[in-house]
Scaffold this motif. Structure first.
Motif, PDB file in Angstrom:
ATOM      1  N   UNK A   1       0.815  -1.221   0.000  1.00 38.00           N
ATOM      2  CA  UNK A   1       0.000   0.000   0.000  1.00 38.00           C
ATOM      3  C   UNK A   1       0.840   1.259   0.000  1.00 38.00           C
ATOM      4  N   UNK A   2       2.149   1.157  -0.185  1.00 38.73           N
ATOM      5  CA  UNK A   2       3.015   2.321  -0.131  1.00 38.73           C
ATOM      6  C   UNK A   2       2.964   3.160  -1.390  1.00 38.73           C
ATOM      7  N   UNK A   3       3.707   4.251  -1.370  1.00 40.96           N
ATOM      8  CA  UNK A   3       3.771   5.175  -2.504  1.00 40.96           C
ATOM      9  C   UNK A   3       4.727   4.603  -3.544  1.00 40.96           C
ATOM     10  N   UNK A   4       4.330   4.537  -4.815  1.00 42.23           N
ATOM     11  CA  UNK A   4       5.201   3.951  -5.844  1.00 42.23           C
ATOM     12  C   UNK A   4       6.551   4.635  -5.975  1.00 42.23           C
ATOM     13  N   UNK A   5       6.629   5.949  -5.685  1.00 43.21           N
ATOM     14  CA  UNK A   5       7.907   6.644  -5.836  1.00 43.21           C
ATOM     15  C   UNK A   5       8.954   6.124  -4.853  1.00 43.21           C
ATOM     16  N   UNK A   6       8.487   5.704  -3.677  1.00 39.89           N
ATOM     17  CA  UNK A   6       9.400   5.143  -2.694  1.00 39.89           C
ATOM     18  C   UNK A   6       9.320   3.624  -2.770  1.00 39.89           C
ATOM     19  N   UNK A   7       9.327   2.945  -1.671  1.00 40.33           N
ATOM     20  CA  UNK A   7       9.159   1.497  -1.640  1.00 40.33           C
ATOM     21  C   UNK A   7       7.672   1.191  -1.505  1.00 40.33           C
ATOM     22  N   UNK A   8       7.081   0.622  -2.563  1.00 45.78           N
ATOM     23  CA  UNK A   8       5.643   0.355  -2.559  1.00 45.78           C
ATOM     24  C   UNK A   8       5.237  -0.552  -1.409  1.00 45.78           C
ATOM     25  N   UNK A   9       6.107  -1.493  -1.040  1.00 44.71           N
ATOM     26  CA  UNK A   9       5.772  -2.471  -0.005  1.00 44.71           C
ATOM     27  C   UNK A   9       6.279  -2.072   1.372  1.00 44.71           C
ATOM     28  N   UNK A  10       6.619  -0.796   1.565  1.00 46.43           N
ATOM     29  CA  UNK A  10       7.007  -0.323   2.892  1.00 46.43           C
ATOM     30  C   UNK A  10       5.798  -0.186   3.802  1.00 46.43           C
ATOM     31  N   UNK A  11       4.619  -0.098   3.214  1.00 41.53           N
ATOM     32  CA  UNK A  11       3.358  -0.089   3.952  1.00 41.53           C
ATOM     33  C   UNK A  11       2.522  -1.232   3.414  1.00 41.53           C
ATOM     34  N   UNK A  12       1.938  -2.018   4.317  1.00 39.85           N
ATOM     35  CA  UNK A  12       1.233  -3.204   3.848  1.00 39.85           C
ATOM     36  C   UNK A  12      -0.153  -3.305   4.457  1.00 39.85           C
ATOM     37  N   UNK A  13      -0.969  -4.099   3.758  1.00 39.64           N
ATOM     38  CA  UNK A  13      -2.331  -4.345   4.200  1.00 39.64           C
ATOM     39  C   UNK A  13      -2.652  -5.822   4.147  1.00 39.64           C
TER      40      UNK A  13
END
Length: 444
Positions: free
Chosen positions: A397-409
């Motif tokens: 659920x992360x921001x694509x510009x950074x690490x997309x998988x730094x936030x998860x659901x």
């Protein structure tokens, strides 16, 4: 066969945590206390009682800290509790889970970690294995690298074998190593549905969201394995020769060696050959390990001194057991080509060969060399994976510009891509083939 103990990475983390949190030495302020003469001697009963009270206190602290360190707490964001409601209309079947055994030798820790990133999903279970040719420091460093990844800690689904043995590809020690890993995975999790053993030279051609999405619509009793009863030249080259696999009993690395005698082919069961790569069901793995039938043990003893026996073990058990012989699909879903990595140097394939590999519809490919440029192309064009990052999925659920998988659901949310269509076409073609039944354990 030598009994092998294993460490989970939580045990390694516990030792590291204990060392890091050891209180520093401090100089205490000394004071002079005057003790009355009448109390200069302590009663022996008081000493004994004080000793036992102190011992019980220390043991209670140790048990409390150990239980806290070894308690597995998965992130509830990945695995939320869902109340059962008949009014809820599901969007699709519940995704399955896959147990992966990823193995390698000395110097393969980097390749194993990259393969873990490329094939990772929070729903799966992963066991990493470096054989005895790798030093213990490399094994510990692999465990530390795993612990440094936040999603691995949150999902609590990646473990490292702390003590292992050699697994010679030419000998039967590869079978015992694989069965050892599978037995550990059975104890680590009761939820996985399929078992896949990968080595450092394998790599996925689709995302795990693609694979889990397609498998969620298939019966969970299907075993994917190449197999054939046509032995021809293998009878004299691989089935009758006798070897000694030193990986079973030596701590030092030593090659297998041949003996002059020849063996007879069995008549109590029919031998089948196949490929190294398989995708096997949990029920079949339990059948091989738990000993509900004598055939797996008998075959293990027969193959103990046979060259390259791994390709014979699982196909022979499947096709000689009535319970499983009709669950076999004669394809392993792995792409093999000599054009990808035909030399020890990193290969460079043209666009036509790369497209043929990707559009084959297979889930994995094999025989990649270390730092093969093809792997970078797969990461960029197929998996959409960045360096030292896991493959993005529906749980990211992360921001694509950074690490997309730094936030998860929720880990049950899948986002299948074009790879799911390719795999679906491949499996539908296998199941709709008019020769499907005749290719199940054929008596050629």
């Amino acid at each position: 066969m030598k009994l092998i103990q294993y460490h989970q990475i939580q045990n390694f983390a516990a030792r590291t945590h204990h060392q890091q949190n050891r209180p520093p030495y401090t100089t205490a302020t000394t004071t002079t206390t005057t003790i009355p003469k009448d109390h200069s001697r302590c009663s022996p009963y008081v000493v004994v009682a004080t000793f036992f009270i102190s011992l019980l206190f220390i043991l209670s602290l140790l048990s409390t800290s150990t239980s806290q360190l070894l308690t597995i707490r998965r992130d509830p964001a990945l695995f939320p509790n869902r109340p059962v409601s008949l009014a809820t209309v599901p969007y699709g079947p519940t995704p399955p889970s896959i147990a992966y055994l990823i193995s390698g030798s000395a110097g393969d820790s980097g390749r194993i970690l990259r393969l873990l990133f490329a094939s990772y999903h929070p729903r799966n279970q992963y066991l990493l294995h470096l054989d005895l040719s790798a030093p213990q420091t490399e094994r510990d460093r692999l465990a530390v690298n795993v612990l440094s990844v936040p999603i691995f800690r949150a999902a609590q689904n990646v473990d490292v074998i702390g003590k292992s043995n050699y697994a010679y590809r030419r000998g039967s020690s590869t079978i015992s190593s694989t069965l050892h890993g599978a037995s550990i995975l059975l104890r680590l999790s009761s939820n996985w549905d399929w078992f896949i053993a990968l080595n450092a030279g394998d790599y996925p051609l689709i995302t795990q969201d693609d694979l889990l999405h397609i498998l969620s619509y298939l019966p969970k009793n299907l075993n994917f394995v190449n197999h054939s009863s046509y032995i021809d030249w293998k009878e004299s080259k691989r089935l009758k020769p006798i070897i000694v696999d030193t990986g079973h009993y030596l701590l030092e690395k030593d090659e297998v060696f041949y003996v002059t005698q020849k063996r007879l082919l069995p008549n109590a069961f029919k031998l089948f050959s196949g490929s190294r790569f398989t995708m096997l069901t949990r029920a079949f793995i339990e059948f091989c390990i738990l000993g509900t039938d004598n055939l797996p043990r008998t075959l293990l003893m027969y193959l103990a001194n046979m060259p390259y026996p791994f390709a014979n073990y699982f196909p022979t058990i499947l096709c000689n057991t009535d319970k499983f012989k009709r669950t076999v699909i004669n394809h392993s879903l792995q792409y093999v080509t000599s054009n990808i990595s035909s030399s020890k140097k990193p290969s460079s394939i043209n666009s036509a060969e790369f497209d043929a590999m990707v559009w084959s519809g297979d889930a994995f490919a094999t025989e990649f060399q270390f730092d093969d440029p093809v792997l970078d192309r797969i990461d960029q064009k197929v998996l959409k994976r960045k360096r030292d990052r896991v493959v993005p999925g529906g749980w990211c659920l992360g921001v694509p510009k950074n690490d997309t998988c730094s936030v998860w659901g929720d880990a049950d949310i899948l986002r299948p891509g074009p790879g799911a269509k390719r795999l679906e076409k491949r499996i539908v073609g296998l199941l709709s083939d008019v020769r499907f039944r005749s290719q199940q354990c054929p008596d050629e």
